[in-house]
Design a protein around this motif. Sequence first.
Motif, PDB file in Angstrom:
ATOM      1  N   ILE A  27       0.858  -1.188   0.000  1.00 40.52           N
ATOM      2  CA  ILE A  27       0.000   0.000   0.000  1.00 40.52           C
ATOM      3  C   ILE A  27       0.895   1.240   0.000  1.00 40.52           C
ATOM      4  O   ILE A  27       1.699   1.428   0.913  1.00 40.52           O
TER       5      ILE A  27
ATOM      6  N   VAL B 269       0.949   5.079   0.611  1.00 37.86           N
ATOM      7  CA  VAL B 269       0.109   6.007   1.364  1.00 37.86           C
ATOM      8  C   VAL B 269       0.521   7.439   1.026  1.00 37.86           C
ATOM      9  O   VAL B 269       1.571   7.906   1.456  1.00 37.86           O
TER      10      VAL B 269
ATOM     11  N   SER C 199      -3.099   9.590   9.497  1.00 36.28           N
ATOM     12  CA  SER C 199      -2.453   8.820   8.420  1.00 36.28           C
ATOM     13  C   SER C 199      -1.437   7.834   8.992  1.00 36.28           C
ATOM     14  O   SER C 199      -1.344   6.687   8.536  1.00 36.28           O
TER      15      SER C 199
ATOM     16  N   ILE D  89      -2.357  -1.009  -3.777  1.00 37.05           N
ATOM     17  CA  ILE D  89      -3.362  -0.016  -3.400  1.00 37.05           C
ATOM     18  C   ILE D  89      -2.658   1.321  -3.198  1.00 37.05           C
ATOM     19  O   ILE D  89      -1.614   1.378  -2.540  1.00 37.05           O
TER      20      ILE D  89
ATOM     21  N   ASN E  77      -3.465   4.590  -1.192  1.00 32.43           N
ATOM     22  CA  ASN E  77      -4.367   5.096  -0.162  1.00 32.43           C
ATOM     23  C   ASN E  77      -4.046   6.576   0.053  1.00 32.43           C
ATOM     24  O   ASN E  77      -2.915   6.916   0.387  1.00 32.43           O
TER      25      ASN E  77
ATOM     26  N   TRP F 214      -7.728   4.451  -3.450  1.00 31.45           N
ATOM     27  CA  TRP F 214      -8.561   4.459  -2.245  1.00 31.45           C
ATOM     28  C   TRP F 214      -8.346   5.779  -1.519  1.00 31.45           C
ATOM     29  O   TRP F 214      -7.214   6.154  -1.237  1.00 31.45           O
ATOM     30  N   THR F 215      -9.443   6.478  -1.189  1.00 26.88           N
ATOM     31  CA  THR F 215      -9.304   7.711  -0.419  1.00 26.88           C
ATOM     32  C   THR F 215      -9.951   7.543   0.947  1.00 26.88           C
ATOM     33  O   THR F 215     -10.938   6.827   1.098  1.00 26.88           O
ATOM     34  N   GLN F 216      -9.380   8.217   1.910  1.00 26.31           N
ATOM     35  CA  GLN F 216      -9.840   8.116   3.289  1.00 26.31           C
ATOM     36  C   GLN F 216     -11.140   8.885   3.501  1.00 26.31           C
ATOM     37  O   GLN F 216     -11.635   9.550   2.597  1.00 26.31           O
TER      38      GLN F 216
ATOM     39  N   CYS G  20     -12.388   4.439   5.363  1.00 22.90           N
ATOM     40  CA  CYS G  20     -11.114   4.223   6.057  1.00 22.90           C
ATOM     41  C   CYS G  20     -10.654   2.787   5.839  1.00 22.90           C
ATOM     42  O   CYS G  20     -11.377   1.849   6.185  1.00 22.90           O
ATOM     43  N   ILE G  21      -9.475   2.616   5.288  1.00 24.18           N
ATOM     44  CA  ILE G  21      -8.955   1.280   4.988  1.00 24.18           C
ATOM     45  C   ILE G  21      -8.779   0.452   6.272  1.00 24.18           C
ATOM     46  O   ILE G  21      -9.024  -0.744   6.279  1.00 24.18           O
ATOM     47  N   LYS G  22      -8.408   1.103   7.365  1.00 26.82           N
ATOM     48  CA  LYS G  22      -8.243   0.405   8.643  1.00 26.82           C
ATOM     49  C   LYS G  22      -9.586  -0.125   9.150  1.00 26.82           C
ATOM     50  O   LYS G  22      -9.681  -1.267   9.617  1.00 26.82           O
TER      51      LYS G  22
ATOM     52  N   TYR H  97     -10.750  -2.990   6.880  1.00 25.98           N
ATOM     53  CA  TYR H  97      -9.980  -4.187   7.191  1.00 25.98           C
ATOM     54  C   TYR H  97     -10.517  -4.855   8.462  1.00 25.98           C
ATOM     55  O   TYR H  97     -10.724  -6.066   8.504  1.00 25.98           O
TER      56      TYR H  97
END
Length: 135
Positions: A19, A21, A32, A74, A76, A100-102, A126-128, A131
């Motif tokens: 990823i 970032v 971030s 990805i 992010n 992917w955007t937050q 949010c990717i976190k 996940y």
Amino acid sequence: MENPSRNEIKNVLDQAKTIAVVGLSPNPSRTSYVVAEAMKRAGYRIIPVNPLADSVMGEKSYARLSDIPEKVDIVNVFRRSEFLEEIADEFMKIDCPVFWTQLNVVDENVFNRLTDAGYTVIMDRCIKVEYAILK
């Protein structure tokens, strides 16, 4: 603008290893950093993209996506929405299938442009969190 289904997002996360970032701060108190650190603990390789940092979390930081010398799974984005057009232009120069955007980072024109070009685009998520929900 409609994000992929949760099942499709799970597939993205399952297949990804690396990823990049964009806007990853070296400050551990910034969102971030917290999110990237969590994804690193989950087993993903994190590549910082921040022209103002030499390294973040022990990884070399790159000024632009196109400076990264390896494949990214990805991208992010932790930048404000007004920067998405420029970041999308840079994104299209690299070999990466997912943009992917937050949370609260949205540009419908960028979403449509990248989706029409065949990329997977996830915005305002949010990717976190995704996940945590999907694993």
